[in-house]
Enzyme design. Structure first.
Site, PDB file in Angstrom:
ATOM      1  N   ASN A 252       0.749  -1.341  -0.103  1.00  9.87           N
ATOM      2  CA  ASN A 252      -0.022   0.014  -0.166  1.00  9.87           C
ATOM      3  C   ASN A 252       0.871   1.164   0.022  1.00  9.87           C
ATOM      4  O   ASN A 252       0.336   2.495  -0.222  1.00  9.87           O
ATOM      5  CB  ASN A 252      -0.769  -0.063   1.275  1.00  9.87           C
ATOM      6  CG  ASN A 252      -0.172  -0.249   2.553  1.00  9.87           C
ATOM      7  OD1 ASN A 252       0.571  -1.098   2.733  1.00  9.87           O
ATOM      8  ND2 ASN A 252      -0.403   0.863   3.404  1.00  9.87           N
TER       9      ASN A 252
ATOM     10  N   GLY B 255       5.170   3.453  -0.506  1.00  5.87           N
ATOM     11  CA  GLY B 255       6.460   3.092  -0.764  1.00  5.87           C
ATOM     12  C   GLY B 255       6.736   2.076  -1.837  1.00  5.87           C
ATOM     13  O   GLY B 255       6.259   2.044  -2.583  1.00  5.87           O
TER      14      GLY B 255
ATOM     15  N   GLY C 187       6.791  -0.985  -1.869  1.00  5.84           N
ATOM     16  CA  GLY C 187       5.865  -1.952  -1.857  1.00  5.84           C
ATOM     17  C   GLY C 187       4.662  -1.642  -2.951  1.00  5.84           C
ATOM     18  O   GLY C 187       4.242  -2.552  -3.696  1.00  5.84           O
TER      19      GLY C 187
ATOM     20  N   SER D 125      17.888  -4.973   3.646  1.00  7.14           N
ATOM     21  CA  SER D 125      18.302  -3.681   3.802  1.00  7.14           C
ATOM     22  C   SER D 125      19.724  -3.543   3.940  1.00  7.14           C
ATOM     23  O   SER D 125      20.456  -4.647   4.568  1.00  7.14           O
ATOM     24  CB  SER D 125      17.749  -2.868   5.109  1.00  7.14           C
ATOM     25  OG  SER D 125      18.385  -1.870   5.461  1.00  7.14           O
TER      26      SER D 125
ATOM     27  N   TYR E 175      15.746  -3.544  14.505  1.00 11.10           N
ATOM     28  CA  TYR E 175      15.662  -3.471  13.019  1.00 11.10           C
ATOM     29  C   TYR E 175      16.892  -4.040  12.107  1.00 11.10           C
ATOM     30  O   TYR E 175      16.494  -4.948  11.160  1.00 11.10           O
ATOM     31  CB  TYR E 175      15.764  -2.089  12.629  1.00 11.10           C
ATOM     32  CG  TYR E 175      15.421  -1.710  11.159  1.00 11.10           C
ATOM     33  CD1 TYR E 175      14.064  -1.977  10.392  1.00 11.10           C
ATOM     34  CD2 TYR E 175      16.571  -1.295  10.165  1.00 11.10           C
ATOM     35  CE1 TYR E 175      14.147  -2.048   8.945  1.00 11.10           C
ATOM     36  CE2 TYR E 175      16.160  -1.274   8.825  1.00 11.10           C
ATOM     37  CZ  TYR E 175      14.871  -1.720   8.370  1.00 11.10           C
ATOM     38  OH  TYR E 175      15.025  -1.425   6.968  1.00 11.10           O
TER      39      TYR E 175
END
Length: 307
Positions: A26, A28, A30, A153, A179
């Site tokens: 929904n 960015g 993606g 990442s 993260y």
């Protein structure tokens, strides 16, 4: 690479007849990934938590790919019950899954836990996708040639896996540590799945990974006041979400891409540029860590992988 060899959305093959699921489709990278899959003919399912954000993204996809079969299915990766329900309704409706893009993620958020009590970043970014992939394996296996593309990442290089405390507690929590650990886990999972598929001689499923470089997305929301202050400056050094989506799209659709590969941007430090095969940290290739992480992940989620 010469300009003529730069891989772009023009290189995406026709995906008519293919079914794709994009988690976090929904916003960015993606969203940009979902748009391009839809434009190239794939039945594209945006899997996200928020009905309102999902509906608005779906509207935008239908505008740019009017003839596409796109739809929204609600999925909360921080809730194993939601993952089960999603997999069940997907399997009831679709015979096969050609492309699973495990893209959704939260970044550097304050300490919280998922519905099942996992530290949220590791729980959502790794365990949620691990469980989702396992639950969708029957549909993934049913496709003639399918791919699972996990989004990691550059930060994975700073990640560590500590089995004494895989899920950081409130007292030991550091938001960036959690993260980076989750992003390292994404790669350990990708490579371990690749090895397991090879050992089982499963030829029709490929497990790959990609990272978007440093892309303009709303992940920085988790960074609070400092994030807001730095945003205008940061934008000078990052690439658009469209460019950030290219490594993911290449891993998912390039006919020459192969299981076990990792795609990222080609410029120095992999911050920006066009998608190429990149290397990942030595830790991400540690087979013993990967095997233990897989076992721990199965135990924590209560999900068994059928490979």
């Amino acid at each position: 690479m010469h300009n003529s060899e730069r891989w772009t959305v023009a290189d995406i093959p026709d995906l008519t007849g293919k079914t794709a699921v994009v988690t976090g489709g929904n916003s960015g990278v993606g969203f940009e990934t979902a748009v391009e899959l839809a434009r190239h003919g794939a039945t594209t399912i945006i899997a996200c938590r928020s009905a309102s954000r999902g509906e608005s993204a779906l509207g935008r996809i239908k505008e740019s790919a009017p003839s596409s079969q796109s739809r929204l299915m609600l999925l909360d990766l921080g809730d194993l019950a939601s993952i089960n329900a999603f997999a069940e309704s997907f399997t009831n409706e679709y015979e096969k899954l050609d492309l699973l893009i495990n893209n959704a993620g939260i970044m550097a958020t304050p300490y919280s836990t998922t519905e099942d009590g996992f530290e949220s970043q590791f729980g959502t970014n790794h365990l949620g996708h691990f469980a989702l992939t396992a639950k969708l394996m029957p549909a993934i296996s049913a496709a003639q040639s399918s791919r699972v593309a996990n989004v990691s990442s550059v930060g994975h290089r700073s990640g560590d896996i500590d089995f004494n405390e895989l899920l950081l507690s409130r007292s030991n929590y550091k938001r960036w540590r959690a993260y980076y650990r989750s992003k390292l886990a994404n790669l350990l999972f990708t490579y371990e799945m690749h090895r397991r598929l090879e050992r089982a001689q499963v030829g029709n499923i490929a497990s790959l990974a990609a990272h978007p470089g440093v892309a303009r997305t709303n992940l920085a929301q988790g960074m609070g006041f400092i994030g807001t202050l730095l945003k205008p400056i940061a934008f000078l050094f990052v690439q658009s979400a469209q460019m950030g989506a290219l490594p993911i799209l290449r891993a998912a659709t390039d006919p020459d891409a192969q299981g076990g590969q990792y795609y990222g941007p080609d410029k120095p430090h992999e911050r920006s540029g066009f998608p190429v095969v990149v290397s990942s940290s030595p830790d991400s290739h540690d087979e013993e860590t990967a095997r233990r992480l897989w076992e721990h992940s199965e135990e924590l989620t209560g999900v068994k992988f059928q490979i």
